[in-house]
Scaffold this motif. Structure first.
Motif, PDB file in Angstrom:
ATOM      1  N   LYS A 151      23.174  55.470  -1.844  1.00 10.96           N
ATOM      2  CA  LYS A 151      24.605  55.304  -1.603  1.00 10.96           C
ATOM      3  C   LYS A 151      25.011  53.853  -1.788  1.00 10.96           C
ATOM      4  CE  LYS A 151      25.120  59.088   1.715  1.00 10.96           C
ATOM      5  NZ  LYS A 151      25.621  59.478   3.051  1.00 10.96           N
ATOM      6  N   SER A 152      26.229  53.656  -2.248  1.00 15.06           N
ATOM      7  CA  SER A 152      26.825  52.317  -2.323  1.00 15.06           C
ATOM      8  C   SER A 152      28.223  52.392  -1.715  1.00 15.06           C
ATOM      9  CB  SER A 152      26.901  51.827  -3.773  1.00 15.06           C
ATOM     10  OG  SER A 152      27.612  52.749  -4.584  1.00 15.06           O
ATOM     11  N   THR A 153      28.657  51.294  -1.137  1.00 18.40           N
ATOM     12  CA  THR A 153      29.957  51.241  -0.475  1.00 18.40           C
ATOM     13  C   THR A 153      30.827  50.195  -1.154  1.00 18.40           C
ATOM     14  OG1 THR A 153      28.928  51.825   1.626  1.00 18.40           O
ATOM     15  CG2 THR A 153      31.144  50.877   1.727  1.00 18.40           C
ATOM     16  N   PRO A 154      32.035  50.557  -1.579  1.00 18.01           N
ATOM     17  CA  PRO A 154      32.939  49.575  -2.211  1.00 18.01           C
ATOM     18  C   PRO A 154      33.150  48.366  -1.293  1.00 18.01           C
ATOM     19  CG  PRO A 154      33.808  51.798  -2.472  1.00 18.01           C
ATOM     20  CD  PRO A 154      32.646  51.898  -1.529  1.00 18.01           C
ATOM     21  N   THR A 156      30.936  46.281  -0.429  1.00 16.43           N
ATOM     22  CA  THR A 156      29.682  45.904   0.232  1.00 16.43           C
ATOM     23  C   THR A 156      28.577  45.836  -0.811  1.00 16.43           C
ATOM     24  OG1 THR A 156      30.361  47.041   2.245  1.00 16.43           O
ATOM     25  CG2 THR A 156      28.038  46.505   2.037  1.00 16.43           C
ATOM     26  N   GLY A 178      21.352  54.951   6.491  1.00 18.85           N
ATOM     27  CA  GLY A 178      22.084  53.691   6.372  1.00 18.85           C
ATOM     28  C   GLY A 178      21.205  52.483   6.089  1.00 18.85           C
ATOM     29  N   HIS A 180      19.380  49.565   4.297  1.00 18.85           N
ATOM     30  CA  HIS A 180      19.632  48.773   3.083  1.00 18.85           C
ATOM     31  C   HIS A 180      18.310  48.576   2.350  1.00 18.85           C
ATOM     32  CE1 HIS A 180      21.136  44.691   1.260  1.00 18.85           C
ATOM     33  NE2 HIS A 180      21.009  45.631   0.350  1.00 18.85           N
ATOM     34  N   HIS A 194      23.486  50.577  -8.637  1.00 16.60           N
ATOM     35  CA  HIS A 194      23.114  51.940  -8.269  1.00 16.60           C
ATOM     36  C   HIS A 194      22.304  52.584  -9.390  1.00 16.60           C
ATOM     37  CE1 HIS A 194      23.542  56.239  -7.440  1.00 16.60           C
ATOM     38  NE2 HIS A 194      23.895  55.921  -6.190  1.00 16.60           N
ATOM     39  N   LYS A 215      21.348  47.824   9.869  1.00 19.85           N
ATOM     40  CA  LYS A 215      22.392  46.820  10.091  1.00 19.85           C
ATOM     41  C   LYS A 215      22.011  45.834  11.194  1.00 19.85           C
ATOM     42  CE  LYS A 215      27.377  46.300  10.638  1.00 19.85           C
ATOM     43  NZ  LYS A 215      27.243  45.082  11.446  1.00 19.85           N
TER      44      LYS A 215
END
Length: 551
Positions: A151-154, A156, A178, A180, A194, A215
């Motif tokens: 997964k990638s988060t805009p 971040t 979650g 990283h 990605h 995190k």
């Protein structure tokens, strides 16, 4: 008024299983002890050391006027951290030109240099003891999927793991939703896209090793101004562990051979004797020795490991990895030596304090060509520690060369020259395709030894006689002019033990109590030019170009 010559104080901490992350050198036409080959992101790099820096003091000891080997020894004895007072190249050369007394530059005048992003980083132990740690997770599947999604988060940076399958391979391996992805199979991928990570996962096949941080861990490392690396991670999730083995020597030894193979990295246990301490400790063929009595030996040469075991006296403690465990740690890109960090309790650390030899000076370790294994069980005799002289450059161009020549119908195919009133002989007019050319002799090589006898100071006529009396077979030790000047500038003798050993002929062990030790005198093997091993360390000629020692 303050002196414009301002040294810097750099605290360098040793990395687990490695050294300090730089080389210390002396170089031709340069003055001082130079810092070279600084490893990126190492403790040396983070401390502010720069290429070309000159070391003035080591832990407060002024070393600028000391011999190079003495400075190296001081650093080796400093333990897991060392404080260096250094001057940059320009300031050092200016100070020397002006005749400044560098010994008067005290630590109080030093200006610490730190990088803003990792200013004054805490010690690794502080992170391990007081905060969350990243994890190394090893995933192996047998068909099906790993049980995670990328997964990638805009907004971040980075790629994360999610959608974990309950009781799936990823979840069982210690992956958390979650996480990283910091490294994949030992390579940093924080800046990968990605698509790039997806491709690397596919190319990895059925096995993946991740360095992951949740995190909480990332926030903690950011606060502590520490970079997340594999040597700060917990290894508790890896499916297979190294093991420590305590051995007590019997009259016949520990009951195994230590082998270093030229085409395989590491020091391996082989040919375990029935009923021996090695067999009782459940050692197996091709178990690899990672550490001896708490000290890493992964970067050691064969003789150094033998010496480390011998120094333990009648008992020794080994850190061992079997082939499967070795493959797991290799996939993750980490040393099994890191396991000791989590294994030892504080009281155990006092008993077995790691003392890894720091990688602060390039070294050419003399190669050892084993003799033939004696058939009879050796009688124990008092041990005498062997010392091994070391030169200070691993650069292949600085290595002497052993060359074996068989006389042809037109001779050896080279001319030997000498300059009046100048010691030494030089190779000239090497015939292309002749015995000298085939044997590796090069134009302008300096001749050092003839059939194991040093001839550097011999008269030209005497050297010619030695060559003529060789009977058609010659083993010459030669070196380039550049390399010869290099060793002489450091006042180091050049011997055949510094050269790569010649290929050996197969030998058959004798059935008598004496091992055959005499080769054809006209073509001596390198073992005849090196110190013999102590009486309790018998060598075995089992595999061409391998070092194999009975313990």
């Amino acid at each position: 008024m303050a002196s414009p010559t301002q040294p810097r104080e750099c605290l360098v901490t040793k990395q687990d299983g490695k050294g300090f992350g730089f080389c210390l050198r002396i170089e031709k036409n340069e003055v001082g002890h130079l810092v070279r080959s600084i490893e990126k992101d190492s403790s040396a790099d983070r401390s502010g050391l720069k290429d070309g820096d000159r070391v003035l003091t080591v832990d407060g000891i002024f070393v600028d006027e000391k011999e190079h080997t003495e400075v190296v020894d001081i650093i080796k004895k400093s333990g897991n951290s060392v404080t260096l007072l250094v001057l940059d190249e320009v300031a050092y050369e200016n100070a020397k030109r002006k005749g400044e007394d560098l010994s008067k530059l005290s630590k109080t005048s030093a200006q610490p240099v730190t990088k803003p992003e990792v200013s004054q980083p805490p010690k690794k132990d502080e992170v391990q003891d007081s905060g969350p740690k990243p994890r190394i997770c090893y995933l192996a599947k047998d068909g099906g999927s790993y049980g995670f999604s990328l997964k990638s988060t805009p907004g971040t940076s980075g790629i994360f793991l999610g959608s974990l399958a309950p009781n799936g391979i990823a979840a069982k391996a210690g992956v958390r939703d979650g996480d990283h992805i910091i490294e994949l199979n030992g390579n940093n991928v924080e800046n990968d896209s990605h698509e790039q990570i997806t491709q690397k996962v596919k190319e990895s096949g059925s096995i993946i090793a991740f360095l992951l941080a949740d995190k909480e861990t990332e926030d903690y490392f950011t606060k502590m101004k520490m970079k997340i690396t594999a040597d700060t991670a917990t290894l508790e999730h890896l499916p297979s562990k190294p093991r420590t083995v305590d051995l007590k020597k019997e009259p016949s030894g520990y009951g195994f051979y230590l082998r270093q193979e030229k085409n395989r990295k590491g020091h391996f246990i082989m040919e375990i004797d029935a009923g021996s301490p090695a067999e009782k400790a459940n050692l197996k063929d091709y178990d690899r020795i990672v550490a001896v009595n708490g000290a890493s030996v992964e970067t050691f040469e064969h003789e150094q490991v033998v010496d480390a075991i011998r120094k333990g006296g009648d008992k020794t403690t080994l850190l061992i990895v079997d082939q499967k465990t070795d493959e797991i740690y290799s996939k993750a890109g980490i040393s099994p030596y890191l396991y000791l960090q989590e294994l030892k309790k504080p009281e155990e650390q006092k008993e077995h304090t790691p003392a890894v030899i720091p990688a602060v000076t390039p070294a050419v370790i003399p190669a050892v060509t084993p003799a033939t294994k004696p058939a009879a069980v050796p009688t124990p005799t008092p041990e005498k520690p062997a010392t091994t002289p070391a030169a200070t450059s691993p650069d292949p161009k600085h290595k002497p060369r052993l060359c074996q020549l068989q006389k042809g119908t037109s001779g050896y195919g080279f001319n030997l020259n000498a300059i009046k009133e100048v010691p030494g002989q030089y190779i000239k007019q090497v015939v292309k395709g002749g015995p000298a050319d085939v044997g590796g002799i090069k134009e302008d090589d300096i001749l050092l030894e003839v059939n194991g006898v040093n001839v550097e100071k011999d008269a030209y006529e005497d050297v010619i006689v030695k060559i003529k009396n060789a009977g058609g077979n010659l083993t010459l030790l030669v070196i380039s002019q550049e390399a010869y000047d290099y060793f002489k500038s450091q006042k180091l003798p050049v011997t055949s033990s510094m050269a790569d050993p010649l290929p050996k002929k197969e030998t058959t062990p004798s059935n008598s109590e004496k091992a055959p030790t005499n080769k054809a005198k006209s073509v001596p093997e390198p073992i005849e030019l090196a110190a013999s091993p102590p009486p309790d360390v018998k060598s075995q000629d089992k595999q061409e170009k391998d070092d194999d020692t009975q313990l």
